[in-house]
Design a protein around this motif. Sequence first.
Motif, PDB file in Angstrom:
ATOM      1  N   TRP A 179       0.813  -1.208   0.000  1.00  0.00           N
ATOM      2  CA  TRP A 179       0.000   0.000   0.000  1.00  0.00           C
ATOM      3  C   TRP A 179       0.854   1.270   0.000  1.00  0.00           C
ATOM      4  CZ3 TRP A 179      -5.058  -0.070  -1.056  1.00  0.00           C
ATOM      5  CH2 TRP A 179      -5.728  -1.285  -0.921  1.00  0.00           C
ATOM      6  N   GLY A 180       2.168   1.099  -0.054  1.00  0.00           N
ATOM      7  CA  GLY A 180       3.050   2.255  -0.119  1.00  0.00           C
ATOM      8  C   GLY A 180       2.964   3.137   1.115  1.00  0.00           C
ATOM      9  N   GLN A 181       2.877   2.523   2.276  1.00  0.00           N
ATOM     10  CA  GLN A 181       2.698   3.262   3.528  1.00  0.00           C
ATOM     11  C   GLN A 181       3.881   3.022   4.453  1.00  0.00           C
ATOM     12  OE1 GLN A 181       0.500   1.689   7.101  1.00  0.00           O
ATOM     13  NE2 GLN A 181      -1.125   2.926   6.223  1.00  0.00           N
ATOM     14  N   PHE A 182       4.358   4.066   5.128  1.00  0.00           N
ATOM     15  CA  PHE A 182       5.399   3.873   6.121  1.00  0.00           C
ATOM     16  C   PHE A 182       5.284   4.935   7.204  1.00  0.00           C
ATOM     17  CE2 PHE A 182       7.280   6.793   3.102  1.00  0.00           C
ATOM     18  CZ  PHE A 182       7.974   7.698   3.886  1.00  0.00           C
ATOM     19  N   SER A 183       5.816   4.611   8.378  1.00  0.00           N
ATOM     20  CA  SER A 183       5.822   5.566   9.487  1.00  0.00           C
ATOM     21  C   SER A 183       7.080   5.352  10.314  1.00  0.00           C
ATOM     22  CB  SER A 183       4.578   5.409  10.371  1.00  0.00           C
ATOM     23  OG  SER A 183       4.539   4.119  10.962  1.00  0.00           O
ATOM     24  N   ASP A 184       7.551   6.426  10.931  1.00  0.00           N
ATOM     25  CA  ASP A 184       8.687   6.385  11.838  1.00  0.00           C
ATOM     26  C   ASP A 184       8.286   7.127  13.107  1.00  0.00           C
ATOM     27  OD1 ASP A 184      11.138   5.192  10.351  1.00  0.00           O
ATOM     28  OD2 ASP A 184      10.220   6.531   8.884  1.00  0.00           O
ATOM     29  N   SER A 185       8.116   6.387  14.183  1.00  0.00           N
ATOM     30  CA  SER A 185       7.637   6.968  15.440  1.00  0.00           C
ATOM     31  C   SER A 185       8.616   6.633  16.557  1.00  0.00           C
ATOM     32  CB  SER A 185       6.251   6.416  15.797  1.00  0.00           C
ATOM     33  OG  SER A 185       5.351   6.547  14.720  1.00  0.00           O
ATOM     34  N   ARG A 186       8.787   7.551  17.492  1.00  0.00           N
ATOM     35  CA  ARG A 186       9.638   7.307  18.645  1.00  0.00           C
ATOM     36  C   ARG A 186       8.781   6.837  19.809  1.00  0.00           C
ATOM     37  NH1 ARG A 186      14.664   8.536  17.783  1.00  0.00           N
ATOM     38  NH2 ARG A 186      15.172   8.287  19.993  1.00  0.00           N
ATOM     39  N   LEU A 187       9.312   5.874  20.540  1.00  0.00           N
ATOM     40  CA  LEU A 187       8.555   5.271  21.636  1.00  0.00           C
ATOM     41  C   LEU A 187       8.144   6.315  22.665  1.00  0.00           C
ATOM     42  CD1 LEU A 187      10.595   2.006  22.293  1.00  0.00           C
ATOM     43  CD2 LEU A 187       8.608   2.325  20.819  1.00  0.00           C
ATOM     44  N   ASP A 188       6.854   6.258  23.029  1.00  0.00           N
ATOM     45  CA  ASP A 188       6.298   7.079  24.109  1.00  0.00           C
ATOM     46  C   ASP A 188       6.426   8.584  23.843  1.00  0.00           C
ATOM     47  OD1 ASP A 188       5.765   4.669  25.643  1.00  0.00           O
ATOM     48  OD2 ASP A 188       7.914   4.617  26.054  1.00  0.00           O
ATOM     49  N   GLU A 189       6.395   8.965  22.570  1.00  0.00           N
ATOM     50  CA  GLU A 189       6.426  10.374  22.191  1.00  0.00           C
ATOM     51  C   GLU A 189       5.184  10.707  21.365  1.00  0.00           C
ATOM     52  OE1 GLU A 189      10.044  11.812  20.501  1.00  0.00           O
ATOM     53  OE2 GLU A 189      11.296  11.070  22.152  1.00  0.00           O
ATOM     54  N   PRO A 190       4.930  11.995  21.066  1.00  0.00           N
ATOM     55  CA  PRO A 190       3.739  12.383  20.299  1.00  0.00           C
ATOM     56  C   PRO A 190       3.688  11.699  18.934  1.00  0.00           C
ATOM     57  CG  PRO A 190       4.707  14.308  21.338  1.00  0.00           C
ATOM     58  CD  PRO A 190       5.678  13.181  21.543  1.00  0.00           C
ATOM     59  N   PRO A 191       2.493  11.585  18.353  1.00  0.00           N
ATOM     60  CA  PRO A 191       2.341  10.915  17.059  1.00  0.00           C
ATOM     61  C   PRO A 191       3.062  11.640  15.928  1.00  0.00           C
ATOM     62  CG  PRO A 191       0.301  11.993  17.708  1.00  0.00           C
ATOM     63  CD  PRO A 191       1.198  12.056  18.889  1.00  0.00           C
ATOM     64  N   THR A 192       3.462  10.858  14.922  1.00  0.00           N
ATOM     65  CA  THR A 192       4.107  11.398  13.725  1.00  0.00           C
ATOM     66  C   THR A 192       3.298  10.975  12.505  1.00  0.00           C
ATOM     67  OG1 THR A 192       5.532   9.441  13.619  1.00  0.00           O
ATOM     68  CG2 THR A 192       6.404  11.380  14.752  1.00  0.00           C
ATOM     69  N   PRO A 193       3.389  11.720  11.397  1.00  0.00           N
ATOM     70  CA  PRO A 193       2.574  11.425  10.220  1.00  0.00           C
ATOM     71  C   PRO A 193       2.871  10.054   9.611  1.00  0.00           C
ATOM     72  CG  PRO A 193       3.475  13.643  10.090  1.00  0.00           C
ATOM     73  CD  PRO A 193       4.167  12.967  11.236  1.00  0.00           C
ATOM     74  N   ILE A 194       1.829   9.411   9.107  1.00  0.00           N
ATOM     75  CA  ILE A 194       1.976   8.212   8.286  1.00  0.00           C
ATOM     76  C   ILE A 194       2.135   8.694   6.848  1.00  0.00           C
ATOM     77  CG2 ILE A 194       0.914   6.061   7.526  1.00  0.00           C
ATOM     78  CD1 ILE A 194      -0.705   6.072  10.122  1.00  0.00           C
ATOM     79  N   ARG A 195       3.181   8.235   6.171  1.00  0.00           N
ATOM     80  CA  ARG A 195       3.498   8.763   4.848  1.00  0.00           C
ATOM     81  C   ARG A 195       3.432   7.674   3.797  1.00  0.00           C
ATOM     82  NH1 ARG A 195       5.239  13.814   5.790  1.00  0.00           N
ATOM     83  NH2 ARG A 195       6.208  14.287   7.819  1.00  0.00           N
ATOM     84  N   GLY A 196       3.623   8.089   2.533  1.00  0.00           N
ATOM     85  CA  GLY A 196       3.643   7.128   1.442  1.00  0.00           C
ATOM     86  C   GLY A 196       2.928   7.654   0.219  1.00  0.00           C
ATOM     87  N   ALA A 197       3.288   7.095  -0.942  1.00  0.00           N
ATOM     88  CA  ALA A 197       2.744   7.580  -2.209  1.00  0.00           C
ATOM     89  C   ALA A 197       1.228   7.436  -2.294  1.00  0.00           C
ATOM     90  CB  ALA A 197       3.406   6.831  -3.366  1.00  0.00           C
ATOM     91  N   ASN A 198       0.660   6.436  -1.609  1.00  0.00           N
ATOM     92  CA  ASN A 198      -0.786   6.197  -1.675  1.00  0.00           C
ATOM     93  C   ASN A 198      -1.503   6.558  -0.378  1.00  0.00           C
ATOM     94  OD1 ASN A 198      -0.524   4.693  -4.315  1.00  0.00           O
ATOM     95  ND2 ASN A 198       0.685   3.366  -2.997  1.00  0.00           N
ATOM     96  N   GLN A 199      -0.782   7.144   0.556  1.00  0.00           N
ATOM     97  CA  GLN A 199      -1.345   7.429   1.874  1.00  0.00           C
ATOM     98  C   GLN A 199      -2.066   8.772   1.897  1.00  0.00           C
ATOM     99  OE1 GLN A 199      -1.575   5.627   4.670  1.00  0.00           O
ATOM    100  NE2 GLN A 199      -2.649   7.316   5.618  1.00  0.00           N
TER     101      GLN A 199
END
Length: 261
Positions: A179-199
Amino acid sequence: MKVKSSLLLLLCVAAVAGCHFTPSPWDGQWTLHEPKSHFTAPTLSIALSPDGVYHVDDGAIDYLFRCDGNPYPTTNGTGGFISCTENDPKILVLKRNTNGPDSTNSRWELSDDGKTLTSIDRLIQIGGSTKDKQLVYARESGTSGFSGRWKATRPFDFRSKTVVLILNYNAFHFEDQEWGQFSDSRLDEPPTPIRGANQPFGFSRSVKTLGPRQLQTEDTCAGRVIRRTTWKVSDDGKTLYEESWVPKNSAQKDLLVYERY
């Protein structure tokens, strides 16, 4: 291949820094084992008002649009838009902008008997090529046209057959290639965007630690929680369990089981 490249890059960076890198039990590519899994069939609700306004609710987001070729917002001011063109009474062509460089295109086709809705999504692949993904729904309510409640006939078609996870220095990388989706999040920190060409725009993910081999992610859309997921790696490191639910129905949980190959 992106899966191998991601892991190789991680190892090279650690080596250059002079670190003694030890992969976590999460790291690698995981393949879905459907016979051991249970996934509730997704539903799609479509309503058409007398003045020609479509209201679509896919369980995560709901939005309104006219089929006049003009763009209409989809995710509460976070940047998502959709436009619709009607080729014939049984075919709608939809175009959505994403947080990738290009828009994605979908084609909704209604069967002659009005009992089946087929969505053909043109997914953008790594490198810019495209691949058609076909999703099929059966009518649960409504009597004619696109209006009604539709239920997926093949639930696992909505999930990727493989995922890549990397956990390193409190950073959790999730990659869904299909689905062309990826995310990079740090443990126990605020949310970060989910990215990708189809996201689509407006989706974010946070992650917190539940134990040495257990994490929980929380996905939001435009600030509203849409799914919580508990991830667990088996003691032998060969099996990954993904148990998820939507907040409004926490008693109904999906379980996806992945194996390492």
